[in-house]
Scaffold this motif. Structure first.
Motif, PDB file in Angstrom:
ATOM      1  N   LYS A 345       0.824  -1.206   0.000  1.00  0.00           N
ATOM      2  CA  LYS A 345       0.000   0.000   0.000  1.00  0.00           C
ATOM      3  C   LYS A 345       0.863   1.262   0.000  1.00  0.00           C
ATOM      4  CE  LYS A 345      -3.699  -2.136   2.772  1.00  0.00           C
ATOM      5  NZ  LYS A 345      -2.974  -3.385   3.111  1.00  0.00           N
ATOM      6  N   PHE A 346       2.106   1.141   0.471  1.00  0.00           N
ATOM      7  CA  PHE A 346       2.938   2.326   0.662  1.00  0.00           C
ATOM      8  C   PHE A 346       4.249   2.188  -0.104  1.00  0.00           C
ATOM      9  CE2 PHE A 346       0.523   1.383   4.536  1.00  0.00           C
ATOM     10  CZ  PHE A 346      -0.316   2.480   4.551  1.00  0.00           C
ATOM     11  N   TYR A 347       4.835   3.337  -0.407  1.00  0.00           N
ATOM     12  CA  TYR A 347       6.078   3.381  -1.186  1.00  0.00           C
ATOM     13  C   TYR A 347       7.102   4.236  -0.451  1.00  0.00           C
ATOM     14  CZ  TYR A 347       9.318   4.368  -5.001  1.00  0.00           C
ATOM     15  OH  TYR A 347      10.441   4.497  -5.767  1.00  0.00           O
ATOM     16  N   ILE A 348       8.323   3.735  -0.348  1.00  0.00           N
ATOM     17  CA  ILE A 348       9.411   4.444   0.316  1.00  0.00           C
ATOM     18  C   ILE A 348      10.258   5.144  -0.745  1.00  0.00           C
ATOM     19  CG2 ILE A 348      11.415   4.218   1.825  1.00  0.00           C
ATOM     20  CD1 ILE A 348      10.195   1.636   2.878  1.00  0.00           C
ATOM     21  N   GLY A 349      10.400   6.455  -0.623  1.00  0.00           N
ATOM     22  CA  GLY A 349      11.191   7.211  -1.585  1.00  0.00           C
ATOM     23  C   GLY A 349      12.642   6.760  -1.618  1.00  0.00           C
ATOM     24  N   LYS A 350      13.250   6.788  -2.782  1.00  0.00           N
ATOM     25  CA  LYS A 350      14.616   6.299  -2.945  1.00  0.00           C
ATOM     26  C   LYS A 350      15.652   7.265  -2.371  1.00  0.00           C
ATOM     27  CE  LYS A 350      13.707   3.556  -7.099  1.00  0.00           C
ATOM     28  NZ  LYS A 350      14.033   3.357  -8.540  1.00  0.00           N
ATOM     29  N   GLU A 351      15.357   8.559  -2.379  1.00  0.00           N
ATOM     30  CA  GLU A 351      16.314   9.555  -1.903  1.00  0.00           C
ATOM     31  C   GLU A 351      15.938  10.006  -0.490  1.00  0.00           C
ATOM     32  OE1 GLU A 351      16.867  12.790  -4.555  1.00  0.00           O
ATOM     33  OE2 GLU A 351      17.015  11.516  -6.347  1.00  0.00           O
ATOM     34  N   ALA A 352      16.911   9.970   0.408  1.00  0.00           N
ATOM     35  CA  ALA A 352      16.670  10.397   1.778  1.00  0.00           C
ATOM     36  C   ALA A 352      16.578  11.924   1.841  1.00  0.00           C
ATOM     37  CB  ALA A 352      17.783   9.907   2.694  1.00  0.00           C
ATOM     38  N   VAL A 353      15.656  12.417   2.645  1.00  0.00           N
ATOM     39  CA  VAL A 353      15.539  13.864   2.848  1.00  0.00           C
ATOM     40  C   VAL A 353      16.689  14.358   3.720  1.00  0.00           C
ATOM     41  CG1 VAL A 353      14.072  15.706   3.741  1.00  0.00           C
ATOM     42  CG2 VAL A 353      13.039  13.708   2.649  1.00  0.00           C
ATOM     43  N   ARG A 354      17.010  13.589   4.754  1.00  0.00           N
ATOM     44  CA  ARG A 354      18.121  13.918   5.648  1.00  0.00           C
ATOM     45  C   ARG A 354      18.480  12.669   6.434  1.00  0.00           C
ATOM     46  NH1 ARG A 354      16.957  18.458   9.968  1.00  0.00           N
ATOM     47  NH2 ARG A 354      16.217  16.676  11.159  1.00  0.00           N
ATOM     48  N   THR A 355      19.690  12.632   6.971  1.00  0.00           N
ATOM     49  CA  THR A 355      20.140  11.497   7.763  1.00  0.00           C
ATOM     50  C   THR A 355      20.489  11.960   9.170  1.00  0.00           C
ATOM     51  OG1 THR A 355      21.046  10.400   5.797  1.00  0.00           O
ATOM     52  CG2 THR A 355      21.807   9.624   7.941  1.00  0.00           C
ATOM     53  N   ASP A 356      19.892  11.312  10.166  1.00  0.00           N
ATOM     54  CA  ASP A 356      20.157  11.629  11.569  1.00  0.00           C
ATOM     55  C   ASP A 356      20.804  10.429  12.252  1.00  0.00           C
ATOM     56  OD1 ASP A 356      19.060  14.173  11.419  1.00  0.00           O
ATOM     57  OD2 ASP A 356      17.038  13.457  11.879  1.00  0.00           O
ATOM     58  N   ALA A 357      21.463  10.711  13.370  1.00  0.00           N
ATOM     59  CA  ALA A 357      22.077   9.648  14.167  1.00  0.00           C
ATOM     60  C   ALA A 357      21.085   9.148  15.214  1.00  0.00           C
ATOM     61  CB  ALA A 357      23.346  10.148  14.844  1.00  0.00           C
ATOM     62  N   ASP A 358      21.113   7.858  15.487  1.00  0.00           N
ATOM     63  CA  ASP A 358      20.311   7.245  16.545  1.00  0.00           C
ATOM     64  C   ASP A 358      21.195   7.012  17.762  1.00  0.00           C
ATOM     65  OD1 ASP A 358      17.977   7.213  15.166  1.00  0.00           O
ATOM     66  OD2 ASP A 358      18.120   5.136  14.506  1.00  0.00           O
ATOM     67  N   VAL A 359      20.754   7.485  18.909  1.00  0.00           N
ATOM     68  CA  VAL A 359      21.529   7.296  20.139  1.00  0.00           C
ATOM     69  C   VAL A 359      20.584   6.959  21.281  1.00  0.00           C
ATOM     70  CG1 VAL A 359      23.377   8.873  19.437  1.00  0.00           C
ATOM     71  CG2 VAL A 359      21.417   9.757  20.703  1.00  0.00           C
ATOM     72  N   PHE A 360      21.121   6.297  22.311  1.00  0.00           N
ATOM     73  CA  PHE A 360      20.391   6.087  23.552  1.00  0.00           C
ATOM     74  C   PHE A 360      20.662   7.270  24.487  1.00  0.00           C
ATOM     75  CE2 PHE A 360      20.425   1.154  23.242  1.00  0.00           C
ATOM     76  CZ  PHE A 360      19.440   1.235  22.273  1.00  0.00           C
ATOM     77  N   ALA A 361      19.685   7.605  25.324  1.00  0.00           N
ATOM     78  CA  ALA A 361      19.822   8.720  26.265  1.00  0.00           C
ATOM     79  C   ALA A 361      19.989   8.181  27.681  1.00  0.00           C
ATOM     80  CB  ALA A 361      18.597   9.631  26.198  1.00  0.00           C
ATOM     81  N   PHE A 362      20.836   8.848  28.472  1.00  0.00           N
ATOM     82  CA  PHE A 362      21.123   8.432  29.837  1.00  0.00           C
ATOM     83  C   PHE A 362      20.893   9.589  30.805  1.00  0.00           C
ATOM     84  CE2 PHE A 362      23.571   5.773  27.062  1.00  0.00           C
ATOM     85  CZ  PHE A 362      23.580   4.518  27.653  1.00  0.00           C
ATOM     86  N   MET A 363      20.633   9.261  32.026  1.00  0.00           N
ATOM     87  CA  MET A 363      20.566  10.239  33.093  1.00  0.00           C
ATOM     88  C   MET A 363      21.934  10.906  33.248  1.00  0.00           C
ATOM     89  SD  MET A 363      19.643   9.429  37.073  1.00  0.00           S
ATOM     90  CE  MET A 363      21.051   8.298  37.193  1.00  0.00           C
ATOM     91  N   LYS A 364      21.954  12.184  33.562  1.00  0.00           N
ATOM     92  CA  LYS A 364      23.220  12.883  33.759  1.00  0.00           C
ATOM     93  C   LYS A 364      24.025  12.216  34.874  1.00  0.00           C
ATOM     94  CE  LYS A 364      23.921  16.621  31.175  1.00  0.00           C
ATOM     95  NZ  LYS A 364      25.192  16.909  30.478  1.00  0.00           N
ATOM     96  N   ASN A 365      25.344  12.053  34.602  1.00  0.00           N
ATOM     97  CA  ASN A 365      26.261  11.425  35.566  1.00  0.00           C
ATOM     98  C   ASN A 365      25.800  10.019  35.948  1.00  0.00           C
ATOM     99  OD1 ASN A 365      27.813  13.851  35.733  1.00  0.00           O
ATOM    100  ND2 ASN A 365      26.290  14.674  37.168  1.00  0.00           N
ATOM    101  N   SER A 366      25.271   9.314  34.959  1.00  0.00           N
ATOM    102  CA  SER A 366      24.783   7.960  35.218  1.00  0.00           C
ATOM    103  C   SER A 366      25.946   7.025  35.531  1.00  0.00           C
ATOM    104  CB  SER A 366      24.016   7.437  34.003  1.00  0.00           C
ATOM    105  OG  SER A 366      23.693   6.074  34.160  1.00  0.00           O
ATOM    106  N   PRO A 367      25.854   6.223  36.590  1.00  0.00           N
ATOM    107  CA  PRO A 367      26.943   5.288  36.921  1.00  0.00           C
ATOM    108  C   PRO A 367      27.000   4.081  35.987  1.00  0.00           C
ATOM    109  CG  PRO A 367      25.132   5.028  38.461  1.00  0.00           C
ATOM    110  CD  PRO A 367      24.786   6.207  37.615  1.00  0.00           C
ATOM    111  N   VAL A 368      25.969   3.926  35.117  1.00  0.00           N
ATOM    112  CA  VAL A 368      25.956   2.772  34.209  1.00  0.00           C
ATOM    113  C   VAL A 368      26.194   3.200  32.762  1.00  0.00           C
ATOM    114  CG1 VAL A 368      24.398   1.503  35.735  1.00  0.00           C
ATOM    115  CG2 VAL A 368      23.448   2.900  33.892  1.00  0.00           C
ATOM    116  N   PHE A 369      26.514   4.467  32.553  1.00  0.00           N
ATOM    117  CA  PHE A 369      26.683   4.976  31.186  1.00  0.00           C
ATOM    118  C   PHE A 369      27.790   4.228  30.453  1.00  0.00           C
ATOM    119  CE2 PHE A 369      28.972   7.727  28.241  1.00  0.00           C
ATOM    120  CZ  PHE A 369      27.961   8.162  27.402  1.00  0.00           C
ATOM    121  N   TYR A 370      28.947   4.095  31.086  1.00  0.00           N
ATOM    122  CA  TYR A 370      30.102   3.513  30.407  1.00  0.00           C
ATOM    123  C   TYR A 370      29.825   2.076  29.989  1.00  0.00           C
ATOM    124  CZ  TYR A 370      34.751   1.613  29.607  1.00  0.00           C
ATOM    125  OH  TYR A 370      35.837   0.982  29.053  1.00  0.00           O
ATOM    126  N   GLN A 371      29.220   1.279  30.847  1.00  0.00           N
ATOM    127  CA  GLN A 371      28.991  -0.130  30.560  1.00  0.00           C
ATOM    128  C   GLN A 371      28.039  -0.315  29.369  1.00  0.00           C
ATOM    129  OE1 GLN A 371      29.036   1.309  33.486  1.00  0.00           O
ATOM    130  NE2 GLN A 371      29.825  -0.007  35.117  1.00  0.00           N
TER     131      GLN A 371
END
Length: 442
Positions: A345-371
């Protein structure tokens, strides 16, 4: 030292002796990768293919689905923690008082340790949370109505452009008139010219392979036969091109023109559907330098809740709107309305409008960030993240055929045939004039 239960223990790592520091072990110990069943709070929301929980999140990671959820299961197996989901209603926006809502607000208030969703990092968000290593790229694309096959009742006439057909018909008329003139003149001129040497006789015999000589109305002179052969050669080339084009036209299905790029979208009459609380609207529509600024009058804003319903995707499927959104949101939501082994039913355009990075978010000064960040880096390095994504972003409907459309052959593509015909006619007329003049001299 960090034993892994969230506490820190002082240990002798060196001592001062007469103004000198003697180090007996590293001053900064390596963080523990065993949380010893410590509770890690994960704030999340419902996002198809990325993270979908059940029963209000009480089932935890074990009863949730999505590629981000699968990554958290891998991290839990290595880090040995107990997960608790903290559902939210959005990624997070800042109000006039500087307060954040959504998952950003949950992390800012330290009600959760990590948000394993596909965040797009920004300066405002980085002031209140920490962003980890990019787990991938999320392109902004155009999702529109799937192109449909076009029935062309006059396909056999559309293989050549109108200009080519005009040239073919005009050339046939010119050739016909030329041959008629040659026949009429030959009937009044002595054909026993001395130009018909043994060489010319061999040429005539060779030309008989291509041109039928039995008709009383066919030119019998060298010039007429030369013009006839050139006309026959042009007809042979044109017919070969026509036959080859028929095969190509039937091999590649004709489709209505799809929306593959921003230019295609702006040239069409389709309206733009965009989520209101996204960077797409603020940076590409409202900004004068934005790529979608010219189409701002055709933009309709929707909330994140609306675009997950069939009522919204129905207006995409019928061609009224085209959705401009990140891949995970657009394709992830659209796939829930596609049916396996049925037409898309749907079509995905061949050319990207823009590319963004995907990241996980952490609490500030999280003690588990590094792991967590260290594990995500290794998962991306070995291609585990992309492999996990493919399982959720595979098309459930019938794979679409190519949308490329063969254009009718233009005059430039077949011009060589008409050059041959023109040269043949000129040479034929020249030889015929020489024959007439030579016969008069004799």
């Amino acid at each position: 030292m960090a034993p892994g239960d969230g506490s820190w223990i002082l240990s002798v790592a060196g001592r001062w002796f007469y103004g000198n520091l003697s180090i007996s072990r590293p001053l900064w110990p390596r963080p523990s990768f065993d949380f010893q069943n410590r509770t890690i709070r994960l704030t999340c929301l419902q996002k198809p293919t990325v993270f979908e929980y059940k029963d209000g999140g009480r089932g935890g990671l074990d009863e949730s689905v999505g590629y981000a959820n699968d990554l958290m299961l891998i991290a839990r197996r290595h880090l040995n923690f107990t997960d608790v989901l903290v559902p939210s209603d959005g990624f997070g926006n800042k109000d006039r008082n500087g307060k954040w809502d959504g998952m950003i607000g949950v992390l800012q208030r330290k009600e959760a340790d990590i948000s394993p969703l596909d965040f797009t990092p920004s300066y405002d968000r980085s002031e209140v949370v920490e962003f980890g290593y990019p787990i991938g790229e999320d392109i902004i694309l155009i999702l529109s109505k799937a192109p449909v096959k076009i029935t062309r009742p006059f396909l056999l006439l559309q293989i050549f452009s109108l200009q080519v057909w005009a040239c073919i018909i005009g050339s046939a008329l010119v050739l016909g008139v030329t041959l008629e003139i040659l026949v009429k003149i030959e009937s009044t001129v002595n054909h026993k010219s001395s130009l018909k040497t043994l060489f010319m006789k061999q040429v005539e015999n060779s030309l008989k392979i291509f041109v039928y000589q039995g008709s009383d109305y066919w030119p019998t002179g060298v010039a007429g036969r030369l013009a006839s052969v050139c006309g026959f050669l042009v007809a042979l080339v044109v017919c070969s091109l026509y036959t080859g084009s028929i095969t190509a036209f039937f091999a590649i299905p004709f489709r209505s023109k799809p929306i593959d790029s921003v230019d295609d979208l702006l040239r069409s009459s389709v309206r733009l559907a965009i989520r209101s609380k996204t960077n797409t609207y603020s940076t590409m529509v409202l900004d004068e330098n934005g790529i979608l600024y010219k189409g701002r009058d055709r933009v309709s804003l929707f909330s994140g809740t609306e675009i997950s319903t069939w009522e919204f995707f129905r207006i995409i499927a019928d061609g009224t709107f085209a959705l401009v959104d990140v891949y995970s949101s657009a394709v992830g939501s659209a796939n829930s309305f596609e049916k396996r082994n049925e037409k898309c039913k749907f079509y995905i355009g061949k050319e990207a409008v823009r590319t963004d990075a995907d990241v996980f978010a952490f609490m500030k000064n999280s003690p588990v960030f590094y792991q967590f960040d260290n594990i995500m880096q290794w998962l991306r390095y070995f291609g585990i993240i992309e492999h996990t994504k493919k399982r959720y972003y595979s098309a459930a409907c019938e794979v679409k055929d190519s949308s490329d459309v063969i254009k009718p052959m233009s005059v430039i593509q077949v011009q060589g045939s008409f050059y041959i015909l023109g040269i043949g006619l000129l040479v034929g007329f020249f030889i015929f004039l020489v024959e007439i003049m030579w016969s008069k001299v004799l």
